[in-house]
Each structure stands twice: as C-alpha cells, then as structure tokens.
Design a protein around this motif. Structure first.
Motif, PDB file in Angstrom:
ATOM      1  N   UNK A 392      35.379  44.081  25.192  1.00 33.52           N
ATOM      2  CA  UNK A 392      34.404  44.014  26.480  1.00 33.52           C
ATOM      3  C   UNK A 392      34.617  42.502  27.073  1.00 33.52           C
ATOM      4  N   UNK A 393      34.869  42.221  28.431  1.00 31.38           N
ATOM      5  CA  UNK A 393      34.747  40.974  28.831  1.00 31.38           C
ATOM      6  C   UNK A 393      34.507  41.087  30.394  1.00 31.38           C
ATOM      7  N   UNK A 394      34.320  39.906  30.912  1.00 31.77           N
ATOM      8  CA  UNK A 394      33.829  39.679  32.551  1.00 31.77           C
ATOM      9  C   UNK A 394      35.336  39.435  32.912  1.00 31.77           C
ATOM     10  N   UNK A 395      35.770  39.711  34.064  1.00 33.77           N
ATOM     11  CA  UNK A 395      36.838  38.781  34.884  1.00 33.77           C
ATOM     12  C   UNK A 395      36.158  37.870  35.641  1.00 33.77           C
ATOM     13  N   UNK A 396      36.861  36.668  35.737  1.00 37.13           N
ATOM     14  CA  UNK A 396      36.029  35.538  36.087  1.00 37.13           C
ATOM     15  C   UNK A 396      37.123  34.518  36.753  1.00 37.13           C
ATOM     16  N   UNK A 397      36.558  33.984  37.896  1.00 34.50           N
ATOM     17  CA  UNK A 397      37.443  33.054  38.907  1.00 34.50           C
ATOM     18  C   UNK A 397      37.007  31.682  38.575  1.00 34.50           C
ATOM     19  N   UNK A 398      37.853  30.797  38.480  1.00 30.38           N
ATOM     20  CA  UNK A 398      37.771  29.066  38.562  1.00 30.38           C
ATOM     21  C   UNK A 398      37.299  28.818  39.819  1.00 30.38           C
ATOM     22  N   UNK A 399      36.403  28.040  39.831  1.00 29.29           N
ATOM     23  CA  UNK A 399      36.134  27.614  41.140  1.00 29.29           C
ATOM     24  C   UNK A 399      36.347  26.044  41.408  1.00 29.29           C
ATOM     25  N   UNK A 400      37.126  25.467  40.604  1.00 26.23           N
ATOM     26  CA  UNK A 400      37.320  24.008  40.314  1.00 26.23           C
ATOM     27  C   UNK A 400      36.181  23.117  39.498  1.00 26.23           C
ATOM     28  N   UNK A 401      35.188  23.723  39.196  1.00 27.67           N
ATOM     29  CA  UNK A 401      34.191  23.139  38.296  1.00 27.67           C
ATOM     30  C   UNK A 401      33.778  24.080  37.093  1.00 27.67           C
ATOM     31  N   UNK A 402      33.635  25.596  37.422  1.00 27.37           N
ATOM     32  CA  UNK A 402      33.377  26.450  36.332  1.00 27.37           C
ATOM     33  C   UNK A 402      33.708  27.683  36.682  1.00 27.37           C
ATOM     34  N   UNK A 403      33.093  28.842  36.080  1.00 26.02           N
ATOM     35  CA  UNK A 403      33.728  30.109  36.302  1.00 26.02           C
ATOM     36  C   UNK A 403      32.778  30.917  37.026  1.00 26.02           C
ATOM     37  N   UNK A 404      33.090  31.724  37.755  1.00 24.63           N
ATOM     38  CA  UNK A 404      32.312  32.787  38.489  1.00 24.63           C
ATOM     39  C   UNK A 404      32.830  34.298  38.050  1.00 24.63           C
ATOM     40  N   UNK A 405      31.834  35.146  37.819  1.00 24.94           N
ATOM     41  CA  UNK A 405      32.076  36.308  37.229  1.00 24.94           C
ATOM     42  C   UNK A 405      32.266  36.839  38.498  1.00 24.94           C
ATOM     43  N   UNK A 406      33.519  37.767  38.626  1.00 27.87           N
ATOM     44  CA  UNK A 406      34.000  38.593  39.728  1.00 27.87           C
ATOM     45  C   UNK A 406      33.733  40.157  39.334  1.00 27.87           C
ATOM     46  N   UNK A 407      33.537  40.487  38.311  1.00 28.08           N
ATOM     47  CA  UNK A 407      33.250  41.953  37.876  1.00 28.08           C
ATOM     48  C   UNK A 407      32.172  41.956  36.723  1.00 28.08           C
ATOM     49  N   UNK A 408      31.322  43.183  36.612  1.00 32.86           N
ATOM     50  CA  UNK A 408      30.635  43.224  35.489  1.00 32.86           C
ATOM     51  C   UNK A 408      31.219  43.651  34.333  1.00 32.86           C
ATOM     52  N   UNK A 409      30.748  43.454  33.217  1.00 35.37           N
ATOM     53  CA  UNK A 409      31.338  43.548  31.809  1.00 35.37           C
ATOM     54  C   UNK A 409      32.181  44.816  31.856  1.00 35.37           C
ATOM     55  N   UNK A 410      33.647  44.490  31.758  1.00 35.54           N
ATOM     56  CA  UNK A 410      34.648  45.712  31.814  1.00 35.54           C
ATOM     57  C   UNK A 410      34.866  46.021  29.989  1.00 35.54           C
ATOM     58  N   UNK A 411      35.035  47.380  29.787  1.00 30.20           N
ATOM     59  CA  UNK A 411      35.284  47.756  28.252  1.00 30.20           C
ATOM     60  C   UNK A 411      36.678  48.779  28.408  1.00 30.20           C
ATOM     61  N   UNK A 412      37.468  48.275  27.574  1.00 31.53           N
ATOM     62  CA  UNK A 412      38.523  49.033  27.187  1.00 31.53           C
ATOM     63  C   UNK A 412      38.561  49.731  26.105  1.00 31.53           C
ATOM     64  N   UNK A 413      38.597  51.070  26.321  1.00 33.36           N
ATOM     65  CA  UNK A 413      38.494  51.904  25.002  1.00 33.36           C
ATOM     66  C   UNK A 413      39.617  51.889  24.280  1.00 33.36           C
ATOM     67  N   UNK A 414      39.631  52.438  22.929  1.00 28.41           N
ATOM     68  CA  UNK A 414      40.589  52.598  22.235  1.00 28.41           C
ATOM     69  C   UNK A 414      42.001  53.870  22.977  1.00 28.41           C
ATOM     70  N   UNK A 415      43.069  53.532  22.605  1.00 25.56           N
ATOM     71  CA  UNK A 415      44.059  54.569  23.497  1.00 25.56           C
ATOM     72  C   UNK A 415      43.779  55.790  22.428  1.00 25.56           C
ATOM     73  N   UNK A 416      43.986  56.872  23.280  1.00 28.62           N
ATOM     74  CA  UNK A 416      43.936  58.267  22.446  1.00 28.62           C
ATOM     75  C   UNK A 416      44.837  58.468  21.347  1.00 28.62           C
TER      76      UNK A 416
END
Length: 416
Positions: A392-416
């Motif tokens: 799990x992680x958030x996608x985030x964008x750098x604004x020149x000083x720090x990070x701003x989350x652009x998504x909620x927590x995303x989770x990638x499940x195991x492959x089938x």
C-alpha cells in the motif's frame, strides 16, 4: 535467611512433589526450568554475527548509505542497550562494488570463513539475485535484502529469502493503475536501467496496461549503469512525443533526467520511483523548481518535508541520525534505518532460539507490524507464501517544498 533442615515428617511429601515435578519437566520439557538456548553458526551467549555486502565503491556507491546506517543502528543498540536479548550484534559488511562476481566471492567468505548466522539487509537488486541460489542451497537465511525484485518473491525456489524494499511489481503496477485512472490517454516515455533493477520496475508497469501497452508507451529507452549521463535519452523521449515520463532509474540519473526535462522547457508529467523521490539527494541537485510536479508512491514519511517536522517518529529518527551518523543527510538514511529496525525486531523475537531455522520462521511470520516513519495504514506483512513486505502507498506530488497526497491509500493485491 538462615538454613533450616527439612524435618523428617515433611520429607516424604517434599520428595513426592519433587519427583512429580521432575517427571513433568522430563515429559514436556517445560515448567519452572528455563529452556536451554539453541544456537546456529555465528550465535552464542554473547554475540550474534551477521553478514552483508554493499556497494561501498563502484557506480552504485550512493546506496552504501543503507549499510552504513544499519551498522550505526546496531552500534547504538550495543552501546545503549547491550545489544539484543543480552547479545551484541556483530554485522560484518563487505564491499562488493555493485559487481555480482564480487558479491558472490564476498558472500562465500561471510558464510564459509566468518560463519555468520545470516545474511541481512544486503544492498542492491543485483547483489541479492546473484547469491540467492547459493544461500538457499546452504540453507543460510537471506533476509530483508534491500531490493524489491519480484524474482525473489518465490518461496518454493527461495525458501530462505525475504526482501525489504518497496516491491518493484507492486510499485510498477501502482503507477500504471494511476495513469489508467487519471491519464488514460497519456503518451508514455520510459527511461529504465538496463538490468534487473530497471527491468524489475518497467516490466510490471508495462504488463499492467495489457493490450494498450503498445499504444500508450511511445518510447522506452534503456541505459547502462556506467553511462555518464542520460541527457540524450531524455531528448529522444521528447522527440517521440511523450507527455508522461516514467523514470525507472537510480538517484543520480533521476536528478539528471529531471534537470534535463526542465532545461528543454518540456512539461511532461514525471513519475519517479519512491527510492529516488528524495528532496535532498535528487530534487535539490536537479533544482527544486525543476522538480515541481514530480509524482511518486509514498509509503513512509519524508523527513525533509516540513509537514512532518514535529512528528514523534521523525523527531526520534532525526536524533538518531544526528548522534550516530551525522555525516549523512536525513532523507537518504531512512531506508537503512527502517531495515535495521526490522532486522532487530526479528532477532528480538527469536529470543534464545538463534538457529537459522527459527530465524527464518520469525522472518516469514510478520503480521501487521508498523515501522517507525510508516504512513498510517502501511504495515509490514510477510508470510511463508508471500514475501512482499507491504502493498500500500499514496500517490503524491512534489510542490517545490514537500509532498501532497493526490490519492487515498492504494493497495495492489498479489497476482492470481
């Protein structure tokens, strides 16, 4: 208290109880008698000897910072807490120059000459892959290596191996899913390192697009780790008409790529790996203005980001770095710090059973562990069936000083 002999009238019940207790202990091996410590190679009443290699020299020497921070962390534990469970930690860390033949040579030395209990926190994808078969054939734990390659998430082929880094498969797929959701018409240019490291991030990224990959990825440029610069590849991606650039690269080349994009007055969306999304070692050299808008996946707090300056985890981490490794920048050291913390946790859980078998049992049965600096909701889970530590992680964008989350927590499940 003075000695008082047992009176004959009390002797029979006393003996009866003693014999019964002895019988229970003999039968079950438990009771009031403490179990005897069990030791594998490299472990004793006083010491736990561990090994690793790291690129202290060569083209990827920047990553040796992880090993140096791990050494400092165990030094701190030894000097302030007497080690772990009363045993000092002796981490033998050898230079492999980011060269697989040298990694194999140094690892054999650690196992066969130094007789370490385990190989821990080995730095680099090439290093970990190059010795996995050897270590598994010897039944030597290879745990928490700083690589995210999906090649080693294979408990059947590598039952003695676990890793600790954002999974290349998880991270690559996460970026692709974000693009498909937010920029489904993107024309993607890819710059990737031409080895297991770069391909490990590029291949799952590409596969997530399925049949659309050929249409969406307009150009993919591989480069060699020995290349002095990647400027010409960035020019090539621009010429191909890309409006989004995916950087599956190391920190040095991430900084070069971001800077060159800025110098070309080109304005594509840029996605870089979490391991290269460093304000101090990548964005500042590239230029903070040039780095504005860069996207990445964040699973831990960026200690260079002002928003976390008063966070208790960050305050504790800063104090550790300033006392024990003051020569390093704060953000560059977080990976080594977290790796050392989880290695120490696994060793602590082993208690007095410091066999290689028990170490692997503890290292592959971690559930819901929150590490210092992790973002809320990101926990470590390693099982006998799945060696990827977090998904799990958030996608985030750098604004020149720090990070701003652009998504909620995303989770990638195991492959089938």
């Amino acid at each position: 208290m003075p000695y008082s002999p047992v009176k004959s009238s009390c002797l029979l019940p006393y003996l009866t109880r003693t014999v019964a207790t002895a019988a229970l202990v003999a039968l079950f091996g438990v009771g009031t008698v403490r179990a005897e410590p069990k030791y594998g190679p490299g472990a004793s009443d006083k010491e736990i000897k561990l090994g690793q290699t790291a690129p202290y020299s060569g083209p990827a020497s920047i990553f040796s910072i992880n090993a140096k921070v791990e050494l400092a962390y165990f030094k701190m534990l030894n000097e302030t807490q007497g080690g772990i469970n009363g045993r000092r930690i002796n981490l033998i860390s050898l230079d492999d120059s980011y060269s697989p033949p040298k990694t194999v040579e140094q690892t054999r030395k650690l196992v066969e000459d130094d007789e370490v209990l385990a190989i821990v926190g080995m730095v680099g994808t090439l290093a970990n892959v190059s010795v996995a078969k050897y270590l598994n054939s010897k039944k030597v734990p290879q745990i928490l290596g700083t690589t995210g390659t999906d090649k080693l998430n294979d408990p059947k082929a590598y039952p003695w191996t676990t890793t600790f880094l954002s999974s290349q498969d998880v991270e690559g797929r996460m970026y692709a899913r974000y693009i498909l959701d937010q920029m489904p018409k993107a024309r993607i240019g890819v710059l990737y390192q031409n080895d297991d490291y770069g391909k490990g991030y590029y291949n799952p990224f590409k596969s997530e697009f399925g049949e659309r990959a050929e249409q969406m990825i307009v150009k993919a440029e591989p480069y060699e780790i020995s290349s002095p610069t990647v400027d010409s590849y960035i020019v090539s991606l621009k010429a191909a008409g890309a409006d989004l650039v995916y950087l599956a690269v190391t920190p040095k080349f991430a900084a070069q790529a971001i800077r060159k994009i800025y110098e070309l007055a080109w304005h594509p969306t840029v996605i870089t790996l979490t391991s290269t999304a460093s304000i101090s070692s990548v964005f500042q050299p590239a230029g903070l203005e040039a780095s504005k808008g860069v996207l990445t996946a964040l699973w831990r707090k960026d200690v260079d980001d002002p928003k976390w300056s008063d966070d208790p985890d960050v305050v504790e981490y800063r104090a550790f770095i300033r006392q024990w490794v003051p020569e390093f920048s704060l953000n560059d050291s977080t990976q080594g710090y977290q790796t050392a913390v989880i290695i120490a946790e696994v060793l602590k859980r082993c208690g007095d059973n410091l066999t290689r078998e028990n170490l692997m049992m503890e290292a592959t049965n971690i559930k819901g562990l929150r590490l210092p600096l992790n973002l809320t909701g990101v926990t470590i889970n390693v099982s006998p069936e799945d060696r990827i530590p977090w998904r799990s992680a958030h996608m985030a964008k750098f604004d020149g000083t720090g990070w701003q989350f652009v998504t909620d927590l995303m989770t990638i499940p195991p492959r089938p």
